[in-house]
Design an enzyme around this catalytic site. Structure first.
Site, PDB file in Angstrom:
ATOM      1  N   ARG A 174       0.695 -15.480  -1.067  1.00 31.03           N
ATOM      2  CA  ARG A 174       1.413 -16.355  -2.007  1.00 31.03           C
ATOM      3  C   ARG A 174       2.739 -16.851  -1.442  1.00 31.03           C
ATOM      4  O   ARG A 174       3.212 -17.925  -1.807  1.00 31.03           O
ATOM      5  CB  ARG A 174       1.617 -15.610  -3.334  1.00 31.03           C
ATOM      6  CG  ARG A 174       0.343 -15.510  -4.142  1.00 31.03           C
ATOM      7  CD  ARG A 174       0.522 -14.606  -5.334  1.00 31.03           C
ATOM      8  NE  ARG A 174       0.072 -13.246  -5.097  1.00 31.03           N
ATOM      9  CZ  ARG A 174       0.424 -12.200  -5.827  1.00 31.03           C
ATOM     10  NH1 ARG A 174       1.252 -12.352  -6.829  1.00 31.03           N
ATOM     11  NH2 ARG A 174      -0.050 -11.002  -5.567  1.00 31.03           N
ATOM     12  N   GLU A 211       3.761  -2.733  -5.094  1.00 31.15           N
ATOM     13  CA  GLU A 211       3.670  -2.091  -6.407  1.00 31.15           C
ATOM     14  C   GLU A 211       2.284  -1.470  -6.613  1.00 31.15           C
ATOM     15  O   GLU A 211       2.143  -0.514  -7.352  1.00 31.15           O
ATOM     16  CB  GLU A 211       3.957  -3.143  -7.502  1.00 31.15           C
ATOM     17  CG  GLU A 211       4.286  -2.530  -8.843  1.00 31.15           C
ATOM     18  CD  GLU A 211       4.447  -3.594  -9.945  1.00 31.15           C
ATOM     19  OE1 GLU A 211       4.340  -4.790  -9.677  1.00 31.15           O
ATOM     20  OE2 GLU A 211       4.693  -3.174 -11.092  1.00 31.15           O
TER      21      GLU A 211
HETATM   22  O1  LIG Z   1       7.773  -6.173  -3.621  1.00 32.03           O
HETATM   23  P1  LIG Z   1       6.424  -5.624  -3.346  1.00 32.03           P
HETATM   24  O2  LIG Z   1       6.163  -4.301  -4.033  1.00 32.03           O
HETATM   25  O3  LIG Z   1       6.113  -5.559  -1.883  1.00 32.03           O
HETATM   26  O4  LIG Z   1       5.346  -6.602  -4.003  1.00 32.03           O
HETATM   27  C1  LIG Z   1       5.395  -7.976  -3.845  1.00 32.03           C
HETATM   28  C2  LIG Z   1       4.259  -8.477  -3.023  1.00 32.03           C
HETATM   29  O5  LIG Z   1       3.011  -8.230  -3.676  1.00 32.03           O
HETATM   30  C3  LIG Z   1       2.267  -9.445  -3.753  1.00 32.03           C
HETATM   31  O6  LIG Z   1       1.493  -9.668  -2.633  1.00 32.03           O
HETATM   32  P2  LIG Z   1       0.084  -9.027  -2.358  1.00 32.03           P
HETATM   33  O7  LIG Z   1       0.257  -7.917  -1.350  1.00 32.03           O
HETATM   34  O8  LIG Z   1      -0.597  -8.656  -3.628  1.00 32.03           O
HETATM   35  O9  LIG Z   1      -0.671 -10.178  -1.575  1.00 32.03           O
HETATM   36  P3  LIG Z   1      -1.174 -11.639  -1.940  1.00 32.03           P
HETATM   37  O10 LIG Z   1      -0.003 -12.561  -1.803  1.00 32.03           O
HETATM   38  O11 LIG Z   1      -2.192 -11.853  -0.876  1.00 32.03           O
HETATM   39  O12 LIG Z   1      -1.748 -11.649  -3.330  1.00 32.03           O
HETATM   40  C4  LIG Z   1       3.338 -10.513  -3.818  1.00 32.03           C
HETATM   41  O13 LIG Z   1       2.836 -11.784  -3.452  1.00 32.03           O
HETATM   42  C5  LIG Z   1       4.385  -9.987  -2.875  1.00 32.03           C
HETATM   43  O14 LIG Z   1       4.107 -10.346  -1.534  1.00 32.03           O
HETATM   44  N1  LIG Z   2       3.715  -7.363 -11.079  1.00 31.86           N
HETATM   45  C1  LIG Z   2       3.262  -8.155 -10.105  1.00 31.86           C
HETATM   46  N2  LIG Z   2       2.773  -9.386 -10.402  1.00 31.86           N
HETATM   47  C2  LIG Z   2       2.319 -10.192  -9.418  1.00 31.86           C
HETATM   48  N3  LIG Z   2       2.315  -9.860  -8.126  1.00 31.86           N
HETATM   49  C3  LIG Z   2       2.792  -8.654  -7.795  1.00 31.86           C
HETATM   50  N4  LIG Z   2       2.945  -8.053  -6.589  1.00 31.86           N
HETATM   51  C4  LIG Z   2       3.474  -6.828  -6.801  1.00 31.86           C
HETATM   52  N5  LIG Z   2       3.697  -6.616  -8.104  1.00 31.86           N
HETATM   53  C5  LIG Z   2       3.284  -7.747  -8.748  1.00 31.86           C
END
Ligand SMILES: O=P(O)(O)OC[C@H]1O[C@H](OP(=O)(O)OP(=O)(O)O)[C@H](O)[C@@H]1O
Ligand SMILES: Nc1ncnc2[nH]cnc12
Length: 293
Positions: A174, A211
């Site tokens: 994202r 998370e």
């Molecule tokens: O602050 P944090 O605890 O690290 O969480 C935030 C991260 O989690 C999600 O990514 P995700 O790993 O789900 O990947 P995605 O973008 O491929 O959905 C979001 O897009 C952030 O990159």
């Molecule tokens: N609460 C949340 N919503 C969307 N993306 C996430 N990545 C980590 N925590 C998240």
């Protein structure tokens, strides 16, 4: 829907009119009540107390939404509560404004942006794991105005905070969307922090937890060097694990990290994120403070 502006200082007629136009645009032509209630008592409150006071106003049936600006000696804070049941605030201004009227309008603009954009982010309970309130950007991305306004809001925040960088790094997946939008709008080169196994040639990598997951990201070796100052962009900061991993990767190349920019944050994880990020600054475009009011 009516909006009433409640302030602790007198707005000029011009400020009131501009604020109403900004809010009206943000609410997509909802009716705006154009008067202000000046409440000296609010001067004594910080932002948290201000919100409690705001509750008294907003919980009446007459006002489905209220905006309260609280002026403190060091900065202007904005607090807002919407009829959608969410409350949020703008961040304190970083420096004392030299031009108070311009600063006031900047706060109104920021509030207007938040009013318009927050409802476009979906909230999905217990996804992808029990206890996680997932902030879903799909409904923001599909909205042409929303996506456009979010991109503009990122640029404005970068300017307002005076962030200096010559490269932007986006975190897979994202973070790629918003990182490359910002890179385009600021005419900056973009670096992918890619999930493991997707990049050809020599890479460097860092592992991390989020998370709800554990992961590893990589960048192509040789893309960055000591001359570079990198801004890391992601859609959301929760525990800060992803941003921290990206920062570690970037520093391994010898490049500097000028900070991070996220659209959203998870308030419940804020303590963890602060610990994880240490001195690294992280600016959030939509600063959701609490949910479910
Ligand atoms: O602050 P944090 O605890 O690290 O969480 C935030 C991260 O989690 C999600 O990514 P995700 O790993 O789900 O990947 P995605 O973008 O491929 O959905 C979001 O897009 C952030 O990159
Ligand atoms: N609460 C949340 N919503 C969307 N993306 C996430 N990545 C980590 N925590 C998240």
């Amino acid at each position: 829907m009516k909006i009433q502006i409640i302030t602790n200082y007198e707005l000029t007629a011009e400020e009131t009119a501009s604020a109403c136009v900004t809010l009206q645009a943000a609410m997509k032509s909802e009716e705006i009540q154009s008067d202000c209630i000046v409440d000296e008592a609010l001067q004594n409150y910080g932002i948290e107390c201000g919100r409690a006071v705001l509750n008294d106003y907003t919980m009446s049936a007459e006002h489905s939404m209220a905006v309260c600006l609280i002026r403190t000696p060091s900065a202007i804070h904005g607090a807002i509560m919407t009829a959608t049941g969410r409350s949020f605030s703008t961040e304190a201004a970083p420096t004392e404004p030299s031009d108070q009227s311009a600063q006031t309008m900047a706060v109104f603009k920021s509030l207007g942006t938040q009013l318009a954009l927050f409802p476009l982010v979906g909230l999905i309970p217990d996804f992808p794991a029990p206890g996680v309130l997932f902030q879903d950007i799909s409904t923001l991305l599909v909205d042409a105005d929303g996506l456009h306004d979010m991109a503009d809001a990122m640029v404005e925040l970068v300017k307002a905070r005076g962030l200096k960088f010559n490269k932007i790094a986006g975190i897979d997946a994202r973070g790629f969307i918003f990182g490359s939008l910002l890179a385009y709008l600021t005419h900056t080169g973009f670096v992918m922090c890619r999930k493991k196994g997707k990049l050809p040639g020599a890479t460097i990598s860092a592992t991390y937890g989020t998370e709800y997951s554990k992961d590893e990201i990589e960048i192509v070796d040789g893309l960055l060097n000591e001359q570079d100052k990198v801004l890391i962009v992601d859609d959301l900061v929760a525990t800060g694990g992803s941003l921290d991993a990206a920062a570690r990767l970037i520093r391994q190349t010898g490049a500097g990290v000028s900070g991070a920019l996220a659209l959203l944050r998870v308030p419940e994880c804020e303590g963890m994120a602060r610990n994880k990020l240490g001195d690294m600054r992280c600016d959030v475009v939509l600063a959701l403070n609490s949910l479910g009011h």
